[in-house]
Design a protein around this motif. Structure first.
Motif, mmCIF file in Angstrom:
data_model
loop_
_atom_site.group_PDB
_atom_site.id
_atom_site.type_symbol
_atom_site.label_atom_id
_atom_site.label_comp_id
_atom_site.label_asym_id
_atom_site.label_seq_id
_atom_site.Cartn_x
_atom_site.Cartn_y
_atom_site.Cartn_z
ATOM 1 N N ALA A 21 5.201 -4.326 0.824
ATOM 2 C CA ALA A 21 6.110 -3.430 1.542
ATOM 3 C C ALA A 21 7.449 -3.312 0.820
ATOM 4 O O ALA A 21 8.032 -2.223 0.747
ATOM 5 N N GLN A 22 7.942 -4.415 0.290
ATOM 6 C CA GLN A 22 9.203 -4.364 -0.448
ATOM 7 C C GLN A 22 9.091 -3.485 -1.683
ATOM 8 O O GLN A 22 9.993 -2.698 -1.997
ATOM 9 N N LEU A 23 7.984 -3.607 -2.398
ATOM 10 C CA LEU A 23 7.816 -2.802 -3.605
ATOM 11 C C LEU A 23 7.606 -1.326 -3.267
ATOM 12 O O LEU A 23 8.091 -0.447 -3.993
ATOM 13 N N ALA A 24 6.905 -1.041 -2.177
ATOM 14 C CA ALA A 24 6.750 0.349 -1.737
ATOM 15 C C ALA A 24 8.115 0.934 -1.373
ATOM 16 O O ALA A 24 8.413 2.106 -1.672
ATOM 17 N N HIS A 25 8.945 0.121 -0.726
ATOM 18 C CA HIS A 25 10.297 0.549 -0.365
ATOM 19 C C HIS A 25 11.122 0.822 -1.621
ATOM 20 O O HIS A 25 11.858 1.810 -1.697
ATOM 21 N N ARG A 26 10.970 -0.046 -2.617
ATOM 22 C CA ARG A 26 11.713 0.130 -3.861
ATOM 23 C C ARG A 26 11.241 1.389 -4.598
ATOM 24 O O ARG A 26 12.043 2.092 -5.206
ATOM 25 N N ALA A 27 9.950 1.688 -4.537
ATOM 26 C CA ALA A 27 9.446 2.910 -5.165
ATOM 27 C C ALA A 27 10.046 4.150 -4.507
ATOM 28 O O ALA A 27 10.408 5.120 -5.200
ATOM 29 N N ASP A 28 10.192 4.141 -3.178
ATOM 30 C CA ASP A 28 10.817 5.279 -2.500
ATOM 31 C C ASP A 28 12.313 5.340 -2.792
ATOM 32 O O ASP A 28 12.882 6.430 -2.925
ATOM 33 N N TRP A 29 12.954 4.184 -2.879
ATOM 34 C CA TRP A 29 14.357 4.146 -3.322
ATOM 35 C C TRP A 29 14.488 4.813 -4.687
ATOM 36 O O TRP A 29 15.417 5.600 -4.925
ATOM 37 N N LEU A 30 13.543 4.535 -5.566
ATOM 38 C CA LEU A 30 13.564 5.109 -6.906
ATOM 39 C C LEU A 30 13.405 6.627 -6.839
ATOM 40 O O LEU A 30 14.093 7.368 -7.555
ATOM 41 N N ARG A 31 12.524 7.105 -5.976
ATOM 42 C CA ARG A 31 12.344 8.558 -5.845
ATOM 43 C C ARG A 31 13.641 9.237 -5.416
ATOM 44 O O ARG A 31 13.989 10.313 -5.916
ATOM 45 N N LEU A 32 14.370 8.622 -4.506
ATOM 46 C CA LEU A 32 15.647 9.200 -4.071
ATOM 47 C C LEU A 32 16.651 9.238 -5.214
ATOM 48 O O LEU A 32 17.376 10.222 -5.382
ATOM 49 N N ARG A 33 16.712 8.175 -5.999
ATOM 50 C CA ARG A 33 17.636 8.158 -7.122
ATOM 51 C C ARG A 33 17.263 9.227 -8.162
ATOM 52 O O ARG A 33 18.126 9.873 -8.755
ATOM 53 N N LEU A 224 -7.795 0.667 -10.276
ATOM 54 C CA LEU A 224 -7.131 0.427 -9.001
ATOM 55 C C LEU A 224 -6.364 1.656 -8.549
ATOM 56 O O LEU A 224 -6.169 2.606 -9.320
ATOM 57 N N ASP A 225 -5.925 1.620 -7.304
ATOM 58 C CA ASP A 225 -5.042 2.643 -6.758
ATOM 59 C C ASP A 225 -3.628 2.325 -7.238
ATOM 60 O O ASP A 225 -3.013 1.353 -6.800
ATOM 61 N N GLY A 226 -3.105 3.153 -8.143
ATOM 62 C CA GLY A 226 -1.809 2.877 -8.745
ATOM 63 C C GLY A 226 -0.627 3.172 -7.852
ATOM 64 O O GLY A 226 0.517 2.883 -8.237
ATOM 65 N N ASN A 227 -0.843 3.736 -6.684
ATOM 66 C CA ASN A 227 0.230 3.934 -5.709
ATOM 67 C C ASN A 227 0.169 2.914 -4.585
ATOM 68 O O ASN A 227 0.930 3.005 -3.615
ATOM 69 N N ASP A 228 -0.743 1.938 -4.708
ATOM 70 C CA ASP A 228 -0.900 0.866 -3.731
ATOM 71 C C ASP A 228 -0.246 -0.389 -4.302
ATOM 72 O O ASP A 228 -0.769 -1.001 -5.243
ATOM 73 N N THR A 229 0.909 -0.760 -3.759
ATOM 74 C CA THR A 229 1.655 -1.883 -4.336
ATOM 75 C C THR A 229 0.908 -3.203 -4.170
ATOM 76 O O THR A 229 1.041 -4.094 -5.023
ATOM 77 N N GLY A 230 0.123 -3.341 -3.114
ATOM 78 C CA GLY A 230 -0.668 -4.558 -2.963
ATOM 79 C C GLY A 230 -1.702 -4.695 -4.063
ATOM 80 O O GLY A 230 -1.903 -5.782 -4.629
ATOM 81 N N ALA A 231 -2.364 -3.582 -4.401
ATOM 82 C CA ALA A 231 -3.349 -3.598 -5.480
ATOM 83 C C ALA A 231 -2.695 -3.878 -6.823
ATOM 84 O O ALA A 231 -3.245 -4.589 -7.675
ATOM 85 N N LEU A 232 -1.495 -3.340 -7.027
ATOM 86 C CA LEU A 232 -0.770 -3.589 -8.277
ATOM 87 C C LEU A 232 -0.382 -5.056 -8.402
ATOM 88 O O LEU A 232 -0.524 -5.663 -9.465
ATOM 89 N N ILE A 233 0.126 -5.640 -7.323
ATOM 90 C CA ILE A 233 0.481 -7.065 -7.354
ATOM 91 C C ILE A 233 -0.732 -7.910 -7.719
ATOM 92 O O ILE A 233 -0.661 -8.809 -8.568
#
Length: 298
Positions: A21-33, A224-233
């Motif tokens: 969840a933290q990494l998904a949040h950081r990815a959305d933070w990145l999109r805003l930036r 893997l699903d590259g937009n799934d942060t759990g799968a990436l971890i």
């Protein structure tokens, strides 16, 4: 929910604490930036950056061994952005970790800026190799991995490519050489979003089945699903030891324009573009609402 920027002078070891969840949040933070930076510049690569936002978040906030206070630290993990047009997604992260002053982001797209449309190792701390023309970085990455093996260093080299980049023959020469030299410290990540600038990747030249192709070149392959942060971890945490003998390819199936409905539904139109004021407001509202919902459910 947010990840705290690391303090200068601290070596960032692999496997730093970050949940999906933290990494998904950081990815959305990145999109805003990214939206902010492109809005100031007047043009940029939204959708190909958004497809790999989770990948960049997982690498920089969890998996890479780094020292922002010493960008040239010999034992750092290397990261090469083969799809260099996604550099606008790298700059906010490097600033957040302390490689760059935050104010540098305001100059994105301006002549003489340290943060351009493509990464430049000569001007920007934290960039291990320049990219612009596609297809070179896997070759350079295998050279870095081979040098590490000769020096007895245990650092890894990660190379993020686009799936369209795999149209370049040099990529497959590098794939053959990496397995020949048994470079288990080399990790290729393919951002397989299915599109190049002109349309679907396979319309120009078919590259599937990717897993079987890399495996045929002697690589250990994880799809893997590259937009799934759990799968990436999970994929990054289970990489073999850098001293192992098979290079690794993570085939990250992603969505071009991920996180902004307008772009997901029209990927061909948003490889390069500019959101007008109404589109920008809608995109920011969509991302912000998702972040708030995630925080509320934490």
């Amino acid at each position: 929910m947010t990840l705290t920027p690391q303090t200068a002078g601290t070596v960032l070891e692999r496997g730093r604490c970050a949940d999906p969840a933290q990494l998904a949040h950081r990815a959305d933070w990145l999109r805003l930036r990214v939206i902010e930076m492109i809005d100031r510049a007047g043009l940029g690569h939204y959708s190909s950056t958004f497809s790999c936002a989770e990948i960049l978040a997982a690498l920089y906030y969890h998996a890479l061994r780094l020292d922002p206070a010493d960008p040239d630290w010999p034992d750092r993990d290397r990261f090469l952005l083969g799809k260099g047009h996604a550099a606008v997604g790298l700059w906010p992260i490097l600033a957040d970790l302390g490689y760059l002053p935050t104010e540098a982001l305001d100059t994105f797209g301006y002549l003489g800026s340290r943060v351009g449309d493509h990464p430049d190792m000569r001007t920007t701390p934290g960039v291990d190799f320049s990219s612009g023309s596609l297809g070179h970085n896997l070759s350079v990455g295998l050279g870095m991995a081979y040098a590490a093996r000769l020096r007895g260093s245990d650092h890894r080299t990660f190379v993020l490519t686009g799936d369209g980049e795999l149209h370049e023959g040099q990529v497959w020469e590098a794939a053959a050489a990496a397995s020949h030299y048994r470079l288990g410290n080399l990790v290729a990540i393919v951002d397989a979003n299915g599109f190049i600038g002109s349309g679907p990747t396979d319309e120009l030249l078919g590259i599937e089945p990717l897993a079987q192709r890399f495996a045929a070149f002697g690589w250990r392959v994880v799809e893997l699903d590259g937009n799934d942060t759990g799968a990436l971890i999970e994929a990054l945490d289970t990489l073999p030891d850098p001293g192992s003998e098979s290079p690794v390819c993570l085939i990250a199936r992603t969505v071009k324009g991920k996180g902004v409905r307008l772009m997901e539904e029209s990927p061909r139109a948003w490889h390069v573009g500019y959101l007008d004021s109404g589109q920008r407001a809608d995109a920011v509202a969509e991302i912000t609402m998702r972040m708030r919902e995630r925080e509320a459910g934490a």
